[in-house]
Design a protein around this motif. Structure first.
Motif, PDB file in Angstrom:
ATOM      1  N   ALA A 148      -3.898   6.351   0.227  1.00  0.00           N
ATOM      2  CA  ALA A 148      -2.802   5.618  -0.391  1.00  0.00           C
ATOM      3  C   ALA A 148      -2.066   6.492  -1.387  1.00  0.00           C
ATOM      4  O   ALA A 148      -0.841   6.431  -1.516  1.00  0.00           O
TER       5      ALA A 148
ATOM      6  N   LYS B 219       0.233   8.710   0.470  1.00  0.00           N
ATOM      7  CA  LYS B 219       1.382   7.946   0.966  1.00  0.00           C
ATOM      8  C   LYS B 219       2.410   7.763  -0.132  1.00  0.00           C
ATOM      9  O   LYS B 219       3.608   7.907   0.081  1.00  0.00           O
ATOM     10  N   ARG B 220       1.896   7.438  -1.303  1.00  0.00           N
ATOM     11  CA  ARG B 220       2.774   7.217  -2.429  1.00  0.00           C
ATOM     12  C   ARG B 220       3.549   8.498  -2.734  1.00  0.00           C
ATOM     13  O   ARG B 220       4.739   8.479  -2.987  1.00  0.00           O
TER      14      ARG B 220
ATOM     15  N   GLU C 105       6.194   9.062  -0.138  1.00  0.00           N
ATOM     16  CA  GLU C 105       7.322   8.150  -0.353  1.00  0.00           C
ATOM     17  C   GLU C 105       8.199   8.631  -1.491  1.00  0.00           C
ATOM     18  O   GLU C 105       9.423   8.557  -1.425  1.00  0.00           O
ATOM     19  N   TYR C 106       7.548   9.120  -2.509  1.00  0.00           N
ATOM     20  CA  TYR C 106       8.311   9.640  -3.641  1.00  0.00           C
ATOM     21  C   TYR C 106       9.196  10.800  -3.186  1.00  0.00           C
ATOM     22  O   TYR C 106      10.382  10.852  -3.513  1.00  0.00           O
TER      23      TYR C 106
ATOM     24  N   THR D 112       5.962   6.965 -10.138  1.00  0.00           N
ATOM     25  CA  THR D 112       4.875   6.532  -9.254  1.00  0.00           C
ATOM     26  C   THR D 112       3.512   6.524  -9.927  1.00  0.00           C
ATOM     27  O   THR D 112       2.521   6.221  -9.289  1.00  0.00           O
TER      28      THR D 112
END
Lengths: 324, 813
Positions: B345, B348-349, B352-353, B379
């Protein structure tokens, strides 16, 4: 490291197809309205276009128009999404909330492993909230922890309690503030003040529910209580080498006591004594050699007289009680 | 080294103990060049002193053999066996070095009468060394790597032992049956030899080489195995501290260092990374339901510390690579990425950032601290877990027993990026370019994470190994490399080629026959007269040169535009009468076809002209010896494209950190590439060729050429017009056509044993007289020392000199 420099032709899928382009509420698409902006509300993270938000929520809170979602939304909280993935968007919001409550540093722990365990628990709490597991229990714990932290961290609160100010003044103070605030806030404050008053009682007894217990957490050291303000920073003007007497019983002095020419200006005889003694002892125990040795270079000693004063204190054998 | 005859046993060159400071060197050729002798002396000096050195010696003077014979002699004579790590640039160079080493060892055996206990191995990628029938058929190196891993990884074997039906590689498994320190008999093994031996004994040559590395005396491989942090970690970790490291053909080493730490991310890569992360997530859930214990084990190990997760690694021998400082390796993984699902996770974060960052439509250049603070704001990703990203991902992949690793390549890239950006505050820059070119309207962003400091990647090498030798044919100016790579040298020397006759003719042509300037300056490069003059130059030299002509342009773009204009002017038609015209393209296969045709044309006497680019493939790795290249023309100074943001950032960094001016660096870089191009034609002492530098700006840059070219460049040849150059070249070629035998260079530019002894005797006499005779240096092929101008410092300046300063300091305080 191999450079992935090859730009894939037309790699930009910024204008992604269909579901990104269609407003789920009014079904209008970017094709017809190129300036369309999408907004989300952190209550339910359903995406809708700006005009729908204006249309539905301008007249106050309303339920989310999407089927199956019964959340009440307010216009003020709508915003553009930062992340492409709405799940991540929500995750970051939750993290923001948790970061406010759980913000311990590595230095707050005795050992690294304790800190790492702490981090893991925080992560688990976050995931509980994200995946909607035990939300209520977690929320409750979080709230407790937050309050415990506040109670511990706010040095002013602890300071007031330590200095034993009269209980009444504190009460009147807070009630004064409450009166100014709105109804909901007053209620909130009442509950919170109720909470904070109980810990002050239970803290001495030791245990209380802080929501979470972390091993190896260093006890927070209270800052030492502030002393009264001293404008001279410890430097005293009291005479060191003599004691000033109230009165010297000499014949020729008494004449001045009664002569209005001497006390008309508001001076007392004692002031004359003081002035004379000061002049007599001025420069006592100040050694020119020391003054010279204290060089310009050693910037630590702020003033030259400090050295003299230090030297003077060292010379204990000079005892001069009363010169008269 | 094909110039000289193979070992001639009746004239052995056993340089006696008196020669190279008490070391007996067996040289596998009957003759030694003076510069080779001097080169070996300097090497010995470096090894004894225990430091780093920079040596420049022209190509074609037998650098490799001198290096190898001295170091092998040094190794075998000393008690503690210092290992030699010889790094070169290309596969063919590595192979050449291996062949040379093999010849040397054969000669030593023959001379000494017994075989020495000695192992020399080369290492290259799996793709070149694979024997597995299906895997080796793959064309791409990464696929071969991935397939090989899926057959040879530790868990595959475990599964097999458990009786599961999995495919394994027989060649690899056979290795386990052998003694681990004696997988291959002693001797020197070329790649072909390894493959043959592997085929005979059914063992994998790649893993044989990898596993035998700690037991080798000489290892020959590519730079990347030592410089690229990802590979160096796996391959070079067992090498001990006292190894002798040689970087041959090191003129581009700063760029290799920078490339190894730079990462470019595109939107496409990020999408793939997300897909990879999703795959990982799925795998984790799968594993949780089937084999939760394994994940739990990994977790337990991570709680203890990252290093404990991989016990096979030896703490002391581990090469501290720049991506992962030592303190990080011993520290435990932060708690918030300890659990596999949390870590995925987290990734993923982060991805995405990065995606949101990519959406910006203007150019951004940012330092790592600024990036990190923004990242944290948005984030809540802290710096510390980010640093552990790459290692954590490796550990996870290992635990999940993934086989199709190539799918996770983009994710790996992102993780490496994360680790690097969290580790280094300075020396790196993040540049986001949303558009491909200035005129593009459709955004296609690239996130460049560029390393600006070449010293970062090479630092562990210099710190770890006591002797690092940086050598190449073109390293001038010599002090640039120690400055850029931030190391100190004990020896810096430039050698020339001692020649009996002037066998190459460098010339600077600065104007055409019509007295118009010749230059590739940006303002003038597309002027009609300039292009016509370039064309005339080409025509004239194609007329007079007997065989191959090689022409280098500063860039593909300029080459294309100039060729199309030449077409209009009829230049190409005229050239066509004399030579076949071939052009280099960015495509490797087209270029190799062009090269092949070029060779054929030269071989059958028609001759050809090859138009290529100064920074292309041809300028770096291809030799145009003898009739393949009689003339080389540099059309313009090969400057880099200065509008590139990455280059600008690097220039600024160099100015601020190492005090290297922008113009100095650009001109240094241009000249080293020009020198590389020029060096393509002279590949030995009996080779000859003409070198033309066609740009008026070359006149001011003479001092930046390698010493050996500088010394051959006469002043009268530095400001020529095209017709003057042509007459000089004709005279030169006439001179070269005079019959000449190798015997003429005896005693002057090629020494037998007797000549060497005579020289030493003379040197000893000179040494007694106490003066270092410049003639002596010249005889040994050393370039003259740069004159150091010492500015005499005044006794006292008008303000009272040093004493005054103290007083002033006192007052300040």
């Amino acid at each position: 490291m191999s450079r992935l420099a090859s730009r894939v032709p037309g790699a930009s899928k910024r204008l992604a197809p269909d579901e990104d382009e269609l407003c789920n509420v009014c079904k209008s698409s970017r094709y017809l309205n190129p300036d369309m902006r999408f907004l989300v509300n952190p209550e339910c993270y359903h995406k809708m276009c700006e005009s729908c938000v204006d249309r539905i929520f301008t007249h106050g809170p309303a339920p989310c128009p999407l089927a199956g979602c019964n959340k009440t939304l307010r216009k003020a909280r709508f915003r553009t999404q930062t992340f492409e993935d709405l799940k991540v968007e929500r995750e970051v919001d939750i993290r923001r909330r948790i970061a406010k409550a759980m913000n311990k540093q590595e230095s707050d722990f005795e050992r690294l492993i304790d800190y790492n365990n702490y981090l893991e628990i925080v992560e688990e709490v976050t995931w509980n909230l994200i995946l909607n597991i035990d939300v209520e229990e977690t929320e409750r714990k979080l709230r407790l922890w937050e309050e415990a932290q506040k109670a511990e961290l706010n040095p002013n609160a602890t300071f007031r309690r330590v200095t034993d100010q009269p209980e009444a003044s504190q009460l009147s103070d807070s009630s004064h503030v409450v009166l100014k605030k709105g109804g909901t806030q007053r209620r909130a404050l009442a509950t919170s003040s109720g909470n904070t008053s109980t810990p002050s009682g239970t803290e001495e007894s030791g245990k209380r529910d802080t929501g979470f217990v972390f091993q190896g957490l260093k006890k927070r050291k209270l800052p030492p209580p502030e002393k009264a303000f001293d404008p001279f920073d410890g430097w005293s003007i009291e005479p060191q080498y003599y004691a000033l007497q109230e009165n010297h019983n000499y014949q020729w002095l008494t004449t001045y006591d009664s002569d209005p020419a001497y006390f008309a200006g508001g001076w007392q005889t004692r002031d004359y004594y003081s002035r004379m003694m000061e002049e007599a002892f001025g420069g006592m125990c100040i050694f020119l050699e020391d003054e010279k040795v204290a060089p310009l270079g050693s910037g630590d000693d702020d003033v030259g007289t400090q050295n003299a004063a230090n030297a003077a204190i060292g010379m204990k054998d000079v005892v001069m009680d009363d010169v008269f | 080294m094909e110039i000289r005859r193979p070992p001639n046993s009746d004239l052995p060159l056993v340089t006696g103990p008196s020669c190279i400071a008490e070391l007996e060197v067996l040289f596998p050729y009957p003759r030694v060049y003076p510069e080779q002798y001097a080169y070996m002396c300097d090497l010995k000096r470096t090894l004894d002193a225990g430091g780093h050195c920079v040596l420049e010696m022209p190509s074609g003077t037998g650098k490799t053999v001198s290096l190898l014979s001295l170091i092998v002699a040094y190794q075998l004579s000393s008690a503690e066996k210092r290992k030699l790590i010889y790094c070169s640039r290309t596969m063919s160079e590595i192979e050449k070095a291996l062949a040379e080493l093999r010849g040397l060892m054969k000669y030593r055996t023959q001379e000494l009468g017994y075989e020495e206990e000695f192992r020399g191995l080369g290492l290259t990628s799996r793709k070149n060394l694979c024997l597995h029938p299906t895997v080796k058929r793959e064309k791409s190196g990464t696929i071969v790597d991935a397939k090989c891993r899926s057959l040879t990884a530790g868990f595959v074997k475990e599964k097999k032992e458990r009786g599961e039906d999995v495919e394994i590689c027989v060649y690899h498994d056979n290795l386990d049956l052998l003694e681990p320190h004696n997988l291959i008999p002693p001797g020197v093994w070329t790649f072909d030899g390894m493959l043959k031996y592997g085929e005979q004994h059914k063992q994998c040559p790649y893993f044989t080489a990898r596993r035998m590395m700690p037991y080798c005396d000489v290892i020959i491989y590519s730079y990347h195995y030592l410089l690229d942090p990802k590979i160096a970690d796996r391959v070079s970790k067992e090498l001990s501290k006292d190894c002798i490291v040689v970087f041959d053909e090191a003129h581009n080493i700063d760029n290799v260092c920078i490339e190894s730490l730079s990462i470019d991310l595109t939107e496409d890569a990020l999408r793939k990374a997300t897909r990879g992360a999703n795959n990982l997530e799925r795998k984790i859930t799968e594993m949780k339901s089937t084999d939760a214990e394994k994940l739990q084990n990994e977790y337990a190990k991570l709680v203890e510390g990252l290093r404990a997760a991989d016990e096979a690694r030896d703490e002391n021998a581990f090469m501290s690579n720049p991506a992962l400082p030592d303190d990080l390796l011993t520290e435990a993984v932060p708690g918030n990425i300890r659990r596999a699902e949390h870590f995925v996770a987290f990734l993923k974060r982060f991805v995405e950032y990065l995606k949101t960052r990519m959406k910006v439509l203007h150019v951004i250049s940012e330092t790592p601290p600024s990036f990190l603070s923004h990242l944290k704001e948005l984030t809540f990703i802290e710096r510390k877990p980010l640093r552990f990203c790459a290692e954590r991902l490796t550990s996870l992949v290992r635990t999940l027993e993934l086989t199709n690793i190539e799918d996770y390549q983009p994710l790996q890239e992102v993780a490496t990026f994360a680790t690097l950006i969290a580790t280094y505050e300075t020396g790196f820059l993040l540049i986001l370019e949303p558009f491909e070119s200035a005129t593009a309207t459709v955004p296609n962003p690239i996130l460049h994470f560029t390393c600006l400091d070449a010293a970062i990647a090479i630092k562990p090498v210099f710190e770890r190994f006591s002797s690092v030798i940086v050598t190449s044919g073109t390293l001038s100016p010599l002090d640039m490399y120690p400055r850029m790579l931030n190391f100190n040298t004990v020896v810096q020397e430039s050698f020339t080629m001692t020649l009996t006759r002037k066998s190459f003719l460098p010339m600077i042509v600065d104007r055409g026959s019509d007295q118009n300037q010749i230059t590739s300056q940006f303002e003038h490069r597309n002027d009609g007269p300039v292009i016509r003059n370039f064309g005339n130059l080409l025509i004239e030299f194609c007329k007079l040169t007997p065989d191959g002509v090689v022409v280098f342009f500063p860039s593909y773009l300029y080459m294309e535009s100039i060729i199309s204009q030449w077409q209009g002017m009829g230049v190409l038609d005229t050239v066509w009468k004399y030579k076949l015209i071939l052009v280099e393209t960015p495509d490797a296969q087209e270029t190799s076809l062009a090269l092949e045709t070029f060779r054929t044309a030269c071989n059958n006497g028609r001759g050809a002209v090859l138009l290529c680019v100064a920074r292309g493939k041809v300028s770096e790795g291809i030799d145009f010896d003898h009739h393949y290249g009689r003339t080389v023309i540099n059309m313009g100074v090969p400057y880099q494209y200065t509008e590139s943001r990455i280059l600008k950032a690097r220039l600024e960094f160099l100015r601020e950190t190492y005090r290297i001016k922008e113009a100095d660096f650009l001109s240094f870089d241009a000249m080293r590439h020009a020198a590389q191009c020029l060096g393509r034609v002279i590949r030995g002492k009996d080779d000859y060729g003409i070198m033309v530098l066609a740009d008026k700006r070359f006149g001011k840059k003479i001092t930046q050429l390698p010493k050996w070219i500088q010394m051959a460049l006469e002043t009268k040849n530095t400001k020529l017009s095209v017709d003057q150059a042509v007459s000089h070249a004709k005279a030169f070629l006439r001179e070269m056509s005079v019959p000449w035998s190798r015997g003429e260079q005896e005693g002057h530019s090629s020494w037998s044993m007797a000549d060497l002894e005579r020289h030493l005797e003379k040197k000893r006499v000179e040494a007694i007289s106490g003066t270092e005779h410049p003639g002596m240096r010249a005889a040994e092929g050393r370039a003259e020392r740069p004159r150091v101008v010492e500015v005499a410092k005044g006794e006292d300046d008008e303000f009272g000199g040093a004493g005054m300063d103290e007083v002033m300091a006192g007052l300040d305080a």
